[in-house]
Scaffold this active site. Structure first.
Site, PDB file in Angstrom:
ATOM      1  N   HIS A   1       0.819  -1.215   0.000  1.00 17.05           N
ATOM      2  CA  HIS A   1       0.000   0.000   0.000  1.00 17.05           C
ATOM      3  C   HIS A   1       0.852   1.264   0.000  1.00 17.05           C
ATOM      4  O   HIS A   1       0.464   2.274  -0.556  1.00 17.05           O
ATOM      5  CB  HIS A   1      -0.983   0.000   1.181  1.00 17.05           C
ATOM      6  CG  HIS A   1      -0.312   0.351   2.451  1.00 17.05           C
ATOM      7  ND1 HIS A   1       0.121  -0.593   3.327  1.00 17.05           N
ATOM      8  CD2 HIS A   1       0.071   1.537   2.945  1.00 17.05           C
ATOM      9  CE1 HIS A   1       0.739   0.016   4.317  1.00 17.05           C
ATOM     10  NE2 HIS A   1       0.717   1.301   4.114  1.00 17.05           N
TER      11      HIS A   1
ATOM     12  N   ARG B   1     -10.552   3.028  -4.270  1.00 18.64           N
ATOM     13  CA  ARG B   1     -10.256   2.158  -3.113  1.00 18.64           C
ATOM     14  C   ARG B   1     -10.905   2.771  -1.864  1.00 18.64           C
ATOM     15  O   ARG B   1     -10.289   3.617  -1.198  1.00 18.64           O
ATOM     16  CB  ARG B   1      -8.752   2.067  -2.901  1.00 18.64           C
ATOM     17  CG  ARG B   1      -7.995   1.264  -3.938  1.00 18.64           C
ATOM     18  CD  ARG B   1      -6.534   1.137  -3.529  1.00 18.64           C
ATOM     19  NE  ARG B   1      -5.841   0.118  -4.268  1.00 18.64           N
ATOM     20  CZ  ARG B   1      -5.086   0.362  -5.346  1.00 18.64           C
ATOM     21  NH1 ARG B   1      -4.925   1.570  -5.788  1.00 18.64           N
ATOM     22  NH2 ARG B   1      -4.474  -0.639  -5.951  1.00 18.64           N
TER      23      ARG B   1
ATOM     24  N   ARG C   1     -15.082   0.432  -5.579  1.00 18.50           N
ATOM     25  CA  ARG C   1     -14.818  -0.912  -5.048  1.00 18.50           C
ATOM     26  C   ARG C   1     -15.261  -0.948  -3.598  1.00 18.50           C
ATOM     27  O   ARG C   1     -14.898  -0.076  -2.806  1.00 18.50           O
ATOM     28  CB  ARG C   1     -13.330  -1.246  -5.117  1.00 18.50           C
ATOM     29  CG  ARG C   1     -13.094  -2.598  -4.450  1.00 18.50           C
ATOM     30  CD  ARG C   1     -11.690  -3.051  -4.518  1.00 18.50           C
ATOM     31  NE  ARG C   1     -10.823  -2.262  -3.663  1.00 18.50           N
ATOM     32  CZ  ARG C   1      -9.501  -2.391  -3.666  1.00 18.50           C
ATOM     33  NH1 ARG C   1      -8.938  -3.250  -4.504  1.00 18.50           N
ATOM     34  NH2 ARG C   1      -8.746  -1.671  -2.872  1.00 18.50           N
TER      35      ARG C   1
ATOM     36  N   ASN D   1      -2.246  -6.992  -8.624  1.00 17.41           N
ATOM     37  CA  ASN D   1      -1.403  -6.868  -7.427  1.00 17.41           C
ATOM     38  C   ASN D   1      -1.582  -8.099  -6.548  1.00 17.41           C
ATOM     39  O   ASN D   1      -0.629  -8.665  -6.038  1.00 17.41           O
ATOM     40  CB  ASN D   1      -1.789  -5.622  -6.618  1.00 17.41           C
ATOM     41  CG  ASN D   1      -1.641  -4.355  -7.427  1.00 17.41           C
ATOM     42  OD1 ASN D   1      -0.990  -4.365  -8.462  1.00 17.41           O
ATOM     43  ND2 ASN D   1      -2.252  -3.275  -6.978  1.00 17.41           N
TER      44      ASN D   1
ATOM     45  N   ARG E   1       3.172  -9.888  -1.619  1.00 20.43           N
ATOM     46  CA  ARG E   1       3.438  -8.663  -2.373  1.00 20.43           C
ATOM     47  C   ARG E   1       4.163  -7.589  -1.571  1.00 20.43           C
ATOM     48  O   ARG E   1       4.654  -6.613  -2.121  1.00 20.43           O
ATOM     49  CB  ARG E   1       2.132  -8.097  -2.961  1.00 20.43           C
ATOM     50  CG  ARG E   1       1.171  -7.554  -1.951  1.00 20.43           C
ATOM     51  CD  ARG E   1      -0.211  -7.324  -2.559  1.00 20.43           C
ATOM     52  NE  ARG E   1      -0.514  -5.921  -2.760  1.00 20.43           N
ATOM     53  CZ  ARG E   1      -1.708  -5.444  -3.072  1.00 20.43           C
ATOM     54  NH1 ARG E   1      -2.736  -6.277  -3.249  1.00 20.43           N
ATOM     55  NH2 ARG E   1      -1.913  -4.176  -3.246  1.00 20.43           N
TER      56      ARG E   1
ATOM     57  N   CYS F   1      -6.941  -3.207 -13.015  1.00 27.73           N
ATOM     58  CA  CYS F   1      -6.659  -2.078 -12.133  1.00 27.73           C
ATOM     59  C   CYS F   1      -5.447  -2.338 -11.258  1.00 27.73           C
ATOM     60  O   CYS F   1      -5.132  -1.543 -10.383  1.00 27.73           O
ATOM     61  CB  CYS F   1      -7.883  -1.719 -11.303  1.00 27.73           C
ATOM     62  SG  CYS F   1      -8.496  -3.096 -10.338  1.00 27.73           S
TER      63      CYS F   1
HETATM   64  C1  PEP Z   1      -5.103  -5.479  -6.944  1.00 33.41           C
HETATM   65  O1  PEP Z   1      -5.048  -6.366  -6.089  1.00 33.41           O
HETATM   66  O2  PEP Z   1      -4.537  -5.562  -8.051  1.00 33.41           O
HETATM   67  C2  PEP Z   1      -5.823  -4.224  -6.671  1.00 33.41           C
HETATM   68  C3  PEP Z   1      -5.999  -3.331  -7.613  1.00 33.41           C
HETATM   69  O3  PEP Z   1      -6.296  -4.006  -5.421  1.00 33.41           O
HETATM   70  P1  PEP Z   1      -5.388  -3.601  -4.164  1.00 33.41           P
HETATM   71  O4  PEP Z   1      -4.034  -3.209  -4.678  1.00 33.41           O
HETATM   72  O5  PEP Z   1      -6.100  -2.490  -3.496  1.00 33.41           O
HETATM   73  O6  PEP Z   1      -5.351  -4.864  -3.361  1.00 33.41           O
HETATM   74 MG    MG Z   2      -6.357  -6.399  -4.405  1.00 34.87          MG
END
Ligand code: PEP
Ligand code: MG
Length: 579
Positions: A189, A296, A332, A454, A465, A502
């Site tokens: 994040h 988000r 979302r 992501n 991640r 996204c």
């Molecule tokens: C993702 O997981 O690719 C996404 C866009 O959502 P976040 O990064 O908020 O988990």
């Molecule tokens: Mg995600």
């Protein structure tokens, strides 16, 4: 020179502000009986001063971000009135005859030790309040200054071990020119936030807080993930030249702002923005986005002690809807969990938070919270073109349950005589491998897909991640990821729905060629990347992109795919990407 993980592009040179690194070790000094009252009054003065500081900070954050966001400091003010803590300090000074700074630091450490053994997340959060306030009091006792991220007066490069979502949220409007952290990955994040704030950032440097001192001059090169500490004149010059070159590129890109995102042979794609805060709207518009592809909403729930009520959420969604008019805004629903923890939910600690009770799983278990958000979105939907998107869908049953909740929310509004868009479009994020593999079935039940790479990458490759140690394994170009993406796009198209992406993957210029060739319809990304991707799309034909994608899919490793696509990009736009 330190090498880390590129998190947000751009080059800055600035003074380091090492955040959260503070020596709380205070030496004991014997005092005499008649010094005791003096020590106690010093302590009282420090409590008063701390109180004033917190109130000022609370006002500032409330003014910058809205009053709810300042409420978190109410808990801090309560700590200052904690009789047990205060009395323990005073009685120990009287008994032990040692300086009050030392006694206070010992009491703080004891609290931290006791609380660290408690499993309960809520109580853990209380210790962070006590620690925050405790450090402030101690600083005031010692006459030291240390500013929080919301209080910075000079422009600085923030150097931190890690930044919590609330740290990055409070950084929003101040003078942070760049930031670098010891931990984190490309899609944690902190990195996402840096991009949305358009602040150059490098994460996962491992030893930045050890190597960099407050006030050191640092160069942050967010695109390559390089940080240079105390550069010599030649190096400074080199980066200044590069900074100029980047500025030149930004100007070139500004010229295509109002042109369509269309290939040379006429295939049009949608370029949308990812946002975390409604006040990113000006930047979204400035970069010529076709709408918002991912809002988000979890940031709505941060830095506050209560939950946002329906009316408050409604106002925010309505504002977005009206601003964008016909352009789509994809809201979302709450995607709590993983590295986006939010304290007011008091969730129990989990062994594997990324695979735990999070996102849609949490929302389905807490219909009170979920339906409040759904009603707010539905109410706002009559003011523009809002769509609802569910995060972390892992299969059809979960999707159906979520859709049922939307129906229930509609009924509740109907009962209250409130208008909503009955035909609001609903989409699913495809970010769990099980969803990607069953996307043919899911496609029958939704209006669109948005691939959340992501998370999809971390689940498909079993690579956290946010973990810098295994960041080398986190490969968007891994053949497994490419096959999953291809499968989702094809399944969507067979069911006549559009498919977007996204995740951060869609904002990488070389990968954009591949995604275009795979048939992706919508690319959603941080606003700052939009024009660069548009430039790539406008430079290539769909036919060529398809051939490139086909060849990439035949390669055996992520590295091979990467090398191949990077060289195609250089051929395509040599002035921008050639050496
Ligand atoms: C993702 O997981 O690719 C996404 C866009 O959502 P976040 O990064 O908020 O988990
Ligand atoms: Mg995600």
């Amino acid at each position: 020179m330190l090498k880390g993980i590129p998190a947000a592009p751009g080059i800055v040179v600035g003074k380091a502000f090492v955040f959260g690194k503070e020596d709380l070790d205070v030496a004991p000094i014997d005092i005499t009986e008649d010094q005791v009252p003096l020590e106690i009054s010093r302590f009282e003065d420090a409590l008063i001063q701390t109180r004033q500081e917190i109130i000022a900070l609370q006002k500032k954050i409330a003014a910058d971000m809205g009053s709810e966001h300042g409420e978190v400091f109410d808990a801090h003010l309560l700590v200052l009135e904690d009789r047990m803590l205060i009395e323990e300090v005073i009685s120990r000074v009287k008994k032990e005859k040692l300086n009050i700074d030392y006694i206070f630091s010992q009491v703080l450490k004891r609290y931290a030790h006791v609380f660290s053994k408690i499993e309960d997340e809520y109580l853990k959060e209380r210790i962070s309040d006590i620690n925050d306030v405790g450090r402030r009091i101690l600083r005031n006792l010692l006459g030291r200054m240390r500013k929080g991220l919301a209080e910075l007066e000079d422009e600085v490069v923030v150097v931190a071990h890690d930044l919590s979502p609330s740290d990055t949220a409070s950084m929003h409007k101040n003078r942070v020119k760049g930031f670098i952290t010891d931990i984190g990955g490309k899609t944690s994040h902190t990195a996402i936030m840096a991009k949305s704030l358009e602040i150059p950032a490098v994460v996962g440097l491992e030893i930045a807080t050890e190597q960099i001192k407050n006030g050191d001059i640092v160069i942050v090169d967010g695109a390559s993930g390089t940080v240079i500490v105390s550069p010599d004149a030649d190096t400074l010059k080199k980066y200044q030249v590069q900074e100029e070159k980047l500025k030149g590129q930004t100007e070139t890109l500004a010229a295509i702002r109002n042109l369509p995102a269309q290939t040379t042979d006429g295939r049009h794609v949608t370029l949308a923005a990812n946002i975390e805060f409604p006040d990113e709207i000006p930047s979204v518009l400035e970069h010529g986005a076709d709408g918002v592809g991912l809002y988000r909403t979890e940031y709505f729930y941060m830095n506050r002690k209560d939950l946002p009520v329906e009316d408050e959420q409604f106002e925010a969604y309505k504002n977005l809807a009206t601003t964008f008019g016909d352009k789509p805004v994809i809201v979302r629903t709450l995607d709590l969990g993983g590295d986006k923890f939010i304290s007011q939910f008091n969730l129990p600690k989990e062994m594997s938070p990324f695979m735990g009770w999070r996102a849609i799983r949490f929302c389905l278990g807490r219909p009170d919270i979920f339906k409040t958000q759904l009603r707010a979105i539905l109410r706002a939907s009559v003011f523009g073109n809002l769509k609802i998107m569910f995060p972390m869908i892992s299969g059809v049953e979960e999707l159906r349950r979520a859709k049922e909740m939307v129906e229930e929310a509609k009924k509740e509004l109907k009962g209250r005589g409130i208008a909503y868009n009955a035909g609001i479009e609903i989409g699913a994020m495809i970010e769990v491998p099980s969803a990607a593999l069953t996307s043919d079935v899911l496609a029958r039940e939704v209006g669109f897909f948005s691939i959340g790479t992501n998370d999809l990458i971390q689940y498909a490759l079993a690579v956290d991640r946010t973990n810098e140690k295994i960041a080398y394994l986190y490969e968007p170009t891994h053949p497994a990821v490419l096959r999953l993406v291809k499968n989702v796009v094809e399944a969507g198209h067979r069911a006549n729905i559009w498919v977007g992406m996204c995740g951060e993957m869609s904002s990488e210029p070389s990968l954009a060629i591949l995604l275009l060739g795979l048939g992706l319809d919508e690319f959603s990304m941080p606003s700052a990347s939009l024009l660069e991707i548009k430039n790539v799309i406008r430079a290539i034909s769909y036919e060529t992109a398809k051939k490139i994608a086909e060849e990439a899919l035949g390669l055996a490793t992520g590295q091979e795919v990467n090398t191949f696509l990077t060289s195609r990009l250089k051929d395509l736009l040599p002035q921008m990407y050639g050496n």
